[in-house]
Design a protein around this motif. Structure first.
Motif, PDB file in Angstrom:
ATOM      1  N   GLY A  19     -51.958  48.449  35.396  1.00  0.00           N
ATOM      2  CA  GLY A  19     -52.875  49.132  34.503  1.00  0.00           C
ATOM      3  C   GLY A  19     -52.376  49.267  33.077  1.00  0.00           C
ATOM      4  N   SER A  20     -51.100  49.005  32.831  1.00  0.00           N
ATOM      5  CA  SER A  20     -50.581  49.078  31.460  1.00  0.00           C
ATOM      6  C   SER A  20     -51.096  47.899  30.651  1.00  0.00           C
ATOM      7  CB  SER A  20     -49.049  49.095  31.471  1.00  0.00           C
ATOM      8  OG  SER A  20     -48.547  47.883  32.019  1.00  0.00           O
ATOM      9  N   VAL A  21     -51.036  48.058  29.332  1.00  0.00           N
ATOM     10  CA  VAL A  21     -51.508  47.005  28.434  1.00  0.00           C
ATOM     11  C   VAL A  21     -50.342  46.545  27.564  1.00  0.00           C
ATOM     12  CG1 VAL A  21     -53.078  46.456  26.538  1.00  0.00           C
ATOM     13  CG2 VAL A  21     -53.850  47.910  28.417  1.00  0.00           C
ATOM     14  N   ARG A  22     -50.202  45.252  27.418  1.00  0.00           N
ATOM     15  CA  ARG A  22     -49.093  44.689  26.658  1.00  0.00           C
ATOM     16  C   ARG A  22     -49.610  43.592  25.738  1.00  0.00           C
ATOM     17  NH1 ARG A  22     -44.454  41.149  27.996  1.00  0.00           N
ATOM     18  NH2 ARG A  22     -45.475  40.620  29.943  1.00  0.00           N
ATOM     19  N   LEU A  23     -49.011  43.501  24.554  1.00  0.00           N
ATOM     20  CA  LEU A  23     -49.376  42.450  23.601  1.00  0.00           C
ATOM     21  C   LEU A  23     -48.402  41.290  23.762  1.00  0.00           C
ATOM     22  CD1 LEU A  23     -51.304  41.767  21.237  1.00  0.00           C
ATOM     23  CD2 LEU A  23     -49.550  42.681  19.692  1.00  0.00           C
ATOM     24  N   VAL A  24     -48.947  40.092  24.009  1.00  0.00           N
ATOM     25  CA  VAL A  24     -48.118  38.894  24.173  1.00  0.00           C
ATOM     26  C   VAL A  24     -48.726  37.765  23.349  1.00  0.00           C
ATOM     27  CG1 VAL A  24     -47.403  39.569  26.503  1.00  0.00           C
ATOM     28  CG2 VAL A  24     -49.360  38.019  26.196  1.00  0.00           C
ATOM     29  N   ARG A  25     -47.941  36.743  23.167  1.00  0.00           N
ATOM     30  CA  ARG A  25     -48.431  35.545  22.471  1.00  0.00           C
ATOM     31  C   ARG A  25     -48.446  34.378  23.441  1.00  0.00           C
ATOM     32  NH1 ARG A  25     -45.722  35.064  17.282  1.00  0.00           N
ATOM     33  NH2 ARG A  25     -47.713  35.543  16.278  1.00  0.00           N
ATOM     34  N   LEU A  26     -49.506  33.571  23.371  1.00  0.00           N
ATOM     35  CA  LEU A  26     -49.540  32.300  24.081  1.00  0.00           C
ATOM     36  C   LEU A  26     -49.264  31.202  23.073  1.00  0.00           C
ATOM     37  CD1 LEU A  26     -52.495  32.452  26.637  1.00  0.00           C
ATOM     38  CD2 LEU A  26     -50.117  33.160  26.891  1.00  0.00           C
ATOM     39  N   ALA A  27     -48.214  30.441  23.312  1.00  0.00           N
ATOM     40  CA  ALA A  27     -47.825  29.355  22.415  1.00  0.00           C
ATOM     41  C   ALA A  27     -48.168  28.020  23.052  1.00  0.00           C
ATOM     42  CB  ALA A  27     -46.329  29.428  22.116  1.00  0.00           C
ATOM     43  N   PHE A  28     -48.375  27.040  22.232  1.00  0.00           N
ATOM     44  CA  PHE A  28     -48.724  25.696  22.679  1.00  0.00           C
ATOM     45  C   PHE A  28     -47.593  25.126  23.538  1.00  0.00           C
ATOM     46  CE2 PHE A  28     -48.485  21.098  22.081  1.00  0.00           C
ATOM     47  CZ  PHE A  28     -49.788  20.690  22.314  1.00  0.00           C
ATOM     48  N   ALA A  29     -47.969  24.558  24.708  1.00  0.00           N
ATOM     49  CA  ALA A  29     -46.961  23.982  25.608  1.00  0.00           C
ATOM     50  C   ALA A  29     -47.307  22.568  26.057  1.00  0.00           C
ATOM     51  CB  ALA A  29     -46.781  24.868  26.831  1.00  0.00           C
ATOM     52  N   GLY A  30     -48.397  21.990  25.568  1.00  0.00           N
ATOM     53  CA  GLY A  30     -48.742  20.623  25.936  1.00  0.00           C
ATOM     54  C   GLY A  30     -50.237  20.452  26.124  1.00  0.00           C
ATOM     55  N   THR A  31     -50.642  19.191  26.317  1.00  0.00           N
ATOM     56  CA  THR A  31     -52.052  18.883  26.565  1.00  0.00           C
ATOM     57  C   THR A  31     -52.165  17.927  27.737  1.00  0.00           C
ATOM     58  OG1 THR A  31     -52.302  16.844  25.254  1.00  0.00           O
ATOM     59  CG2 THR A  31     -52.349  18.947  24.043  1.00  0.00           C
ATOM     60  N   ASN A  32     -53.400  17.687  28.132  1.00  0.00           N
ATOM     61  CA  ASN A  32     -53.657  16.720  29.198  1.00  0.00           C
ATOM     62  C   ASN A  32     -53.664  15.281  28.682  1.00  0.00           C
ATOM     63  OD1 ASN A  32     -55.984  16.939  27.703  1.00  0.00           O
ATOM     64  ND2 ASN A  32     -57.368  17.105  29.456  1.00  0.00           N
TER      65      ASN A  32
END
Length: 402
Positions: free
Chosen positions: A240-253
């Protein structure tokens, strides 16, 4: 012909004729008459000589315009740099250079070889006045106008940003669109499944089982995240907690990128292919959203990164490997401008009036050509609004060490 007359006096003529004998007088009259007739004939107008008919001249085809070489010009793979004076840079005297210095300090964390010797001064001048910073630049750098190899100096500026989305660790309560880490067999299978196959094919879904980092509500917002290459998530954890994160580019198809805006234009479905225009079409046509999304076969995979207070003040890492600075970082074609190069950017259009120092710190699959840049506007809805509408003319000057 000019006829000259000689004035005479009557008394002199009378005295001369009285001394001529009658025979000689008749002879003299004949000679004078002949001279008069000859003179009149000579003064008469002759008929014009016949003129040959004119033949139109055939001009050889014009040779293609070749830019005149300028001494000191530098050549990159996709561009040429023409040396110019500082006075050619519009707005150079008025820019708030200290804002760009933050981006330059970031570039000095992983400097290009040509700029490594300058980084000591860059750090020292981070607290200097704008006049000191400007004077140092003029002393140590040479501006070059960036042109295509055929001499064209006008290009295109677009914008990109970091989306900011609500997310959950588990699906449910409206969170139904997964954001995936790379599948285990991504490197072994090139190209990987298309976007449509990932959404519909059991084999593709089996390969991605357990790889979801988080789930978001809106498939269109998820695609925006894919197109931008990174984003921020306000993610609800299982407890139930809320956290701020970043999604960084890791590749493509490894599938080709296709613009959904262009697809909508080609189908005649919209006249405004900016993201605000696309969003309006989506709201009016929810039943065709998948059709639009699947028109772009490229799919992006992410990795999660922590986002502390310092990281939150900057954007994601660009292709240079350093965090991006809102309003001062651009993505470029690295075959035109090397990463880490300070660049003077000038662009005027309906969305923004820009004359400023920026740093080339990123790239993108659609950022191709000599005078081409993608302008990092920051994160969140306001930055997305600007980035979504930014599409206007551009000129660039690379600032290179002397």
């Amino acid at each position: 012909m000019v006829h000259q007359t000689m004035p005479t006096r009557s008394t002199s003529a009378s005295n001369a004729s009285s001394k001529i004998s009658p025979m000689n007088l008749r002879l003299l009259r004949l000679v004078v008459s002949a001279l008069i007739v000859g003179t009149l004939a000579a003064c008469s107008t002759r008929p014009p000589a016949p003129v040959a008919p004119s033949v139109p001249s055939v001009q050889p085809p014009a040779a293609p315009t070749v830019p005149v070489p300028v001494p000191g010009t530098l050549t990159q793979s996709k561009s040429r740099w023409v040396p110019v004076g500082w006075g050619e840079l519009p707005g150079f005297e008025g820019d708030a250079l200290h804002e760009a210095w933050n981006a330059w300090l970031r570039s000095c964390e992983r400097p290009a070889p040509a700029f490594a010797p300058l980084c000591g001064d860059v750090r020292r001048l981070s607290i200097a006045s704008p006049e000191e910073q400007r004077g140092w630049m003029m002393q140590r750098l040479q501006p070059y106008r960036v042109e295509s190899l055929d001499g064209a100096a006008d290009g295109l500026l677009t914008g990109y940003f970091e989306p900011y989305l609500d997310a959950a660790r588990q699906p449910g309560n409206g969170f139904s669109v997964p954001l995936y880490a790379p599948p285990a067999d991504l490197a072994a299978r090139k190209p990987w499944y298309t976007r449509q196959q990932i959404d519909t094919l059991p084999q593709a879904q089996a390969a991605l089982a357990g790889r979801a980092i988080a789930w978001v509500r809106d498939p269109v917002e998820a695609m925006v995240l894919h197109i931008q290459g990174s984003g921020r998530l306000r993610v609800q954890e299982a407890d139930g907690s809320v956290r701020l994160v970043r999604l960084a580019f890791a590749g493509t198809n490894d599938q080709p990128y296709k613009s959904v805006g262009k697809w909508l234009l080609d189908q005649g479905l919209v006249r405004d292919a900016t993201w605000p225009g696309i969003t309006a079409w989506v709201r009016a046509n929810p039943q065709r959203v998948n059709e639009m999304l699947w028109s772009n076969p490229r799919y992006v995979f992410f990795r999660e990164e922590p986002l502390d207070a310092l990281d939150a003040a900057f954007g994601p890492k660009g292709a240079q490997g350093v965090p991006l600075t809102p309003g001062r970082s651009i993505a470029v074609d690295r075959q035109s401008i090397p990463y880490g190069t300070p660049v003077w950017l000038a662009s005027s259009g309906p969305t923004a009036q820009l004359s400023r120092l920026v740093l080339a710190q990123d790239t993108g699959s659609a950022i191709l050509g000599a005078v081409r840049a993608d302008y990092f506007t920051g994160w969140g809805a306001e930055a997305g609004e600007i980035a979504g509408r930014l599409k206007q003319g551009l000129r660039l000057w690379a600032l290179w060490p002397r």
